[in-house]
Each structure stands twice: as C-alpha cells, then as structure tokens.
Write a protein that holds these residues in place. Sequence first.
Motif, short mmCIF file in Angstrom:
data_model
loop_
_atom_site.label_atom_id
_atom_site.label_comp_id
_atom_site.label_asym_id
_atom_site.label_seq_id
_atom_site.Cartn_x
_atom_site.Cartn_y
_atom_site.Cartn_z
N SER A 106 2.55 89.68 8.95
CA SER A 106 1.24 89.57 8.45
C SER A 106 1.06 90.02 7.05
N PRO A 107 0.03 89.82 6.45
CA PRO A 107 -0.49 90.21 5.25
C PRO A 107 -0.51 91.67 5.30
N GLU A 108 -1.18 92.24 6.29
CA GLU A 108 -1.63 93.49 6.29
C GLU A 108 -0.37 94.42 6.45
N MET A 167 3.67 98.24 4.18
CA MET A 167 4.81 98.73 3.55
C MET A 167 4.85 99.07 2.22
N ILE A 168 4.51 98.15 1.10
CA ILE A 168 4.40 98.14 -0.16
C ILE A 168 3.65 99.34 -0.70
N SER A 207 -0.40 90.98 16.30
CA SER A 207 -1.55 91.28 15.11
C SER A 207 -2.69 92.45 16.09
N MET A 208 -2.33 92.55 17.18
CA MET A 208 -3.52 93.31 18.05
C MET A 208 -2.92 94.78 17.99
N LEU A 209 -1.49 94.91 17.68
CA LEU A 209 -1.02 96.43 17.59
C LEU A 209 -1.31 97.18 16.50
N PRO A 210 -1.30 98.29 16.64
CA PRO A 210 -1.52 99.44 15.41
C PRO A 210 -0.27 98.77 14.28
N PHE A 228 8.05 96.87 11.63
CA PHE A 228 8.09 98.26 11.27
C PHE A 228 9.34 99.01 12.13
N LYS A 229 9.74 98.27 13.03
CA LYS A 229 11.31 98.61 14.02
C LYS A 229 12.30 98.05 13.48
N GLN A 230 12.35 97.18 12.32
CA GLN A 230 13.60 96.62 11.78
C GLN A 230 13.53 96.88 10.32
N ASN A 231 14.72 96.87 9.60
CA ASN A 231 14.85 96.96 8.24
C ASN A 231 14.44 95.71 7.86
#
Length: 214
Positions: free
Chosen positions: A31-33, A38-39, A6-9, A16-19
């Motif tokens: 995470s909800p964020e 993504m959506i 959660s501390m990463l951008p 975001f690194k995997q499908n």
Amino acid sequence: MAKDNSMLPVYGRQEFKQNVPKTRIPEDPMSPESAYRMIKDSLNLDGSPALNLATYVNTWMDDYAEKLIQENLDKNFIDHEEYPQSSLIEKRLIRMMGEMLGTEFAPEDNDPDKSEGFYGSVTVGSSEAIMLALIAHRKHWQNCNKANPHRNPLDRPFLLMSTHVHGCWDKYCRYYDVGALYVSMGDDKYSLTGVMSQKCYIAQSKTVSTAKKS
C-alpha cells in the motif's frame, strides 16, 4: 484479526514482517501508506536541515511557495514549447539576477519577455550553477587564447580561489584541466588583493616549472 491488510495498523501489516529487497523491485505490491511509512522512518536517521549551518538550501518557505511547487512537479520545464509560461517566468528570474549582479543591458532592452541580448539558465543547485559559469569562462579564455599570436600550446587557464571554497570548485579544475591557485585566508585576511594574487601566481609558477624540470 482483520483479513483485509489495509484495515490493520501500519506496523502490523505483512510487509513490515518481512525484509524488503534492497537490490531489486519487490514482486508483490504494498500500500502507498506502508511504502511512505517505511521511507519516512528510514529518513529519520538524517540530520535536521534547520540545524545544518553549512547548507546552501533554504530550510523554510512560505506555504504558498510550497503549494506552487507541488502543483508544478509534473512539468518538464526544459520543454519550453509545451510550457511557454514557465519558460517566460524563468527568463524573468534570470533577468532579475542579471540586474542584481550588475549586468549592463541596452537602454531599449527593457522587456525580458522579448529580450535576446542576455543568456542564462536556471539550475538545480549552486554546484551546477558554478560549473556552468566556469565552463563559460573557460570558453571565453579559449577564444581569447586563439586570438593571441604568441600563444603557447601548453597554455591553460588558472582559477584563483580561497582555500575555503566549496568542493565543486576543485572538481571543476580536475574535470576541465584548469590550474588551481589557492590563497589561504586567516584572522587578518578576509578578502583577496592584487598583491596576494600576484604572490600566489608566482609561487605556483615556480612549482610548475620545478615539476616540469624533474
């Protein structure tokens, strides 16, 4: 590198690194964020509602209207016993629409909160509203046809409409076995007259008769 994801951008996180699976719910949560991002990013491919000149949906509303919507998203409006005030507001809105469309109410019928002399329904969109209204008209036609001593078992209602109508009118005719009569509009024709209706009906009747003979 931070161990806490959660501390990463957002775009540097593991999800975001995997499908993300498209046919099943992922085994691992995110995470909800990240899910929101993504959506939201995928929706960037949609057009802008403000530029859609063919839309039947408002593309702007006052901030307080949006606030009311957000505060009531978790209500199941069809449950009138649980949400009686929402039901009353719906009834008042239906009464307002009835007044706008020229509905005649009894002189003593002046309180929509207590009135039982009119019927209506709030719908999600215009297509649903059109379907419900046409179903009511079809039921009215059926009742009138039953009272006709000279009725033909092959009789069915017809819907007279412009060739420029929304697609839901055509769908209604197909789904509910209603004949469709189309009138072409043009540069010099912006409204439907009785003569035009009669010509369209006669032409359609000849087409139906020819089809039956063949």
